[in-house]
Design an enzyme around this catalytic site. Structure first.
Site, short mmCIF file in Angstrom:
data_model
loop_
_atom_site.label_atom_id
_atom_site.label_comp_id
_atom_site.label_asym_id
_atom_site.label_seq_id
_atom_site.Cartn_x
_atom_site.Cartn_y
_atom_site.Cartn_z
N TYR A 166 0.85 -1.18 0.00
CA TYR A 166 0.00 0.00 0.00
C TYR A 166 0.89 1.23 0.00
O TYR A 166 1.85 1.29 0.77
CB TYR A 166 -0.88 -0.01 1.26
CG TYR A 166 -1.77 1.19 1.42
CD1 TYR A 166 -2.72 1.52 0.45
CD2 TYR A 166 -1.69 1.99 2.56
CE1 TYR A 166 -3.54 2.62 0.61
CE2 TYR A 166 -2.52 3.09 2.73
CZ TYR A 166 -3.44 3.40 1.74
OH TYR A 166 -4.27 4.49 1.90
N ASP A 268 9.36 3.58 -0.28
CA ASP A 268 8.26 4.07 0.54
C ASP A 268 8.58 3.68 1.98
O ASP A 268 8.35 2.54 2.40
CB ASP A 268 6.94 3.45 0.07
CG ASP A 268 5.77 3.90 0.94
OD1 ASP A 268 6.01 4.50 2.01
OD2 ASP A 268 4.61 3.63 0.56
N LYS A 296 4.03 9.36 8.95
CA LYS A 296 3.77 8.69 10.24
C LYS A 296 4.74 9.08 11.36
O LYS A 296 4.63 10.15 11.92
CB LYS A 296 3.75 7.17 10.04
CG LYS A 296 2.62 6.70 9.13
CD LYS A 296 2.42 5.21 9.19
CE LYS A 296 1.53 4.66 8.12
NZ LYS A 296 0.14 4.54 8.45
#
Ligand code: PLP
Length: 458
Positions: A166, A268, A296
């Site tokens: 994702y 990522d 995050k």
């Protein structure tokens, strides 16, 4: 990982235990269930984000402190969800609270640059070995910019991504995240499966999907599209099927491959950055890509994102040919929290604490698995880890499809009923540790796994 003898789990028993555990959980969340009904009147589904409505029901949170959170029913948990891995600093860390309070008193938003930039830029450059950085507000925005930057620089349209990862909610990469086995096609040519309705096929035609940990498959994708691939984006350790670590040489092999074909490699690191190590996967695996996407955990619990890249790639931005822009990019509240996170909380020393608790947890979980001969193993690195309910190593998304979701759901229920908050259930989710977690917190996780093991093997 050595393959060893394990018991066979009786799925009929698992079904019965799920019923028991759900019946135990539901009365604990009466206030959450009732409040959701109130919120539903004017908030779609009664939650702010679709995954907050994961089964069996949404749990509304009142407050957090250190490694602990309390829901609106008053239940206390050790938090391993940590806001999908964002709260590695722990909840309400005094240094973060102080930084946000100080900034709030001086204004919360200007859409102009502030004097946090040099400190943060230098810190990230040192951690991730990439010289230039820009800021945004989420992991979605960071990978969106990475995809566009690789396309802009090469003038090519195709991107390669890994099956089962994702990268956020935008249309460039939201393909084959958890593809339906019926739709995903053969392993040697996976179908690019849109993960949501409303994503045009034209976008899917621009993405080639390959399995993780397979350099030959990546090479084949480049060779089948000569001169067309702008770049490849990879989560350097997959975090959506439990933790799947890259095999030795895989990441460097990808970097070499991308460059051989005139393309770029983006990591990522939205989940791995500053969690696997101070310098994320770049440090943990010793490979520097052309682009790193962060979000995050770098923001200490504020909405955040960052993109780091080489001078060559950022030249387009510096020269004004490519506007990497946003009203809230570099928002002072976020930057104040990020600065405190990077310079005061997630310092090099903090990783000693994280690694200690990680070691304690993994060792004892493995001992339980051994003792009860569970068909499972423990994996992870730094603040991230998971129990994977398979006796053979999961190397890529397709390997995880053999895992029965009833088993992972039951394991989740045992944790939740035992006062451990895990990310909304799924076999995909990892645990995250904060710098405030202790051995005692880890022991609670271990005890719950033992209760689960005793019940399923009884
Ligand atoms: C690897 C990865 N990339 C990108 C994202 C998107 O981040 P955000 O939810 O902040 O948009 C996520 C979110 O979980 C993620 O795990």
């Amino acid at each position: 990982m050595a393959v060893r003898e394990s018991v066979e789990i009786d799925l009929g028993r698992v079904d019965r235990l799920i019923e028991e555990q759900e019946a135990e959980l539901e009365p604990k969340h009466r206030a959450s269930i009732a409040y959701r009904k109130v919120a539903e009147r004017h908030v779609a589904g009664g939650v702010a984000s679709s995954w907050q409505a994961s089964p069996p029901h949404a749990i509304f949170i009142e407050r957090g402190d250190g490694s602990h959170i309390w829901d609106i029913d008053g239940n206390e948990y050790v938090d391993y969800h940590l806001g999908y891995g964002a709260m590695v600093v722990g909840h309400a860390h005094p240094a973060i609270v102080e930084a946000i309070e100080r900034q709030a008193r001086n204004g919360t938003h200007f859409a102009q640059p502030t004097k946090h930039l040099d400190v943060i830029g230098e810190n990230l450059a040192e951690r991730f070995s990439l010289p230039l950085w820009r800021f945004c507000n989420s992991g979605t925005e960071a990978t969106l910019e990475a995809a566009r930057l690789m396309r802009a620089k090469t003038g090519r349209d195709l991107l390669i991504k890994i099956e089962g990862t994702y990268h956020g909610h935008h249309d460039s990469l939201m393909f084959s995240v958890i593809p339906d086995p019926e739709l995903m096609g053969p392993r040697d040519h996976p179908v690019t499966v849109p993960q949501a309705p409303g994503i045009p096929q034209a976008f899917a035609d621009l993405v080639v999907v390959v399995p993780f940990n397979d350099l030959a498959a990546a090479r084949q994708a480049f060779e089948e599209h000569p001169g067309e691939v702008a770049g490849m984006i990879v989560e350097p350790a997959m975090m959506n099927c439990g933790v799947i670590l890259p095999e030795p040489g895989y990441l460097q092999g990808l970097a070499d491959l991308c460059h051989e074909f005139g393309a770029y490699l983006a990591f990522d690191e939205v989940k791995t950055g500053v969690t696997l190590a101070a310098g994320g996967a770049v440090e943990a695996f010793g490979v520097v890509p052309d682009i790193v996407c962060l979000a995050k955990a770098i923001g200490g619990g504020t909405p955040c994102g960052a993109i780091g890249a080489t001078e060559e790639l950022f030249r387009l931005v510096v020269d004004g040919e490519y506007d990497m822009a946003g009203t809230f990019n570099g928002n002072p509240l976020t930057m104040a929290a990020m600065r405190a996170t990077l310079t005061e909380v997630l310092t090099k020393d903090a990783y000693g604490t994280l690694n200690h608790v990680d070691g304690y947890l993994k060792e004892r979980l493995s001992a339980v698995i051994e003792r009860y001969r569970l068909p499972a193993y423990v994996t992870g690195i730094g603040a991230k880890g998971s129990v994977i309910y398979s006796t053979t190593p999961v190397r890529e998304y397709r390997d995880s499809l053999g895992i029965d979701e009833r088993i992972t759901y039951l394991a989740w229920l045992f944790q939740q009923n035992g006062g451990v908050f895990k990310s909304p259930w799924s076999k995909q989710e990892t645990w995250t540790l904060s710098v405030r977690h202790t051995d005692e917190d880890a022991q609670r996780y271990v005890d719950n796994l033992e209760a689960f093991a005793r019940a399923v093997t009884a």
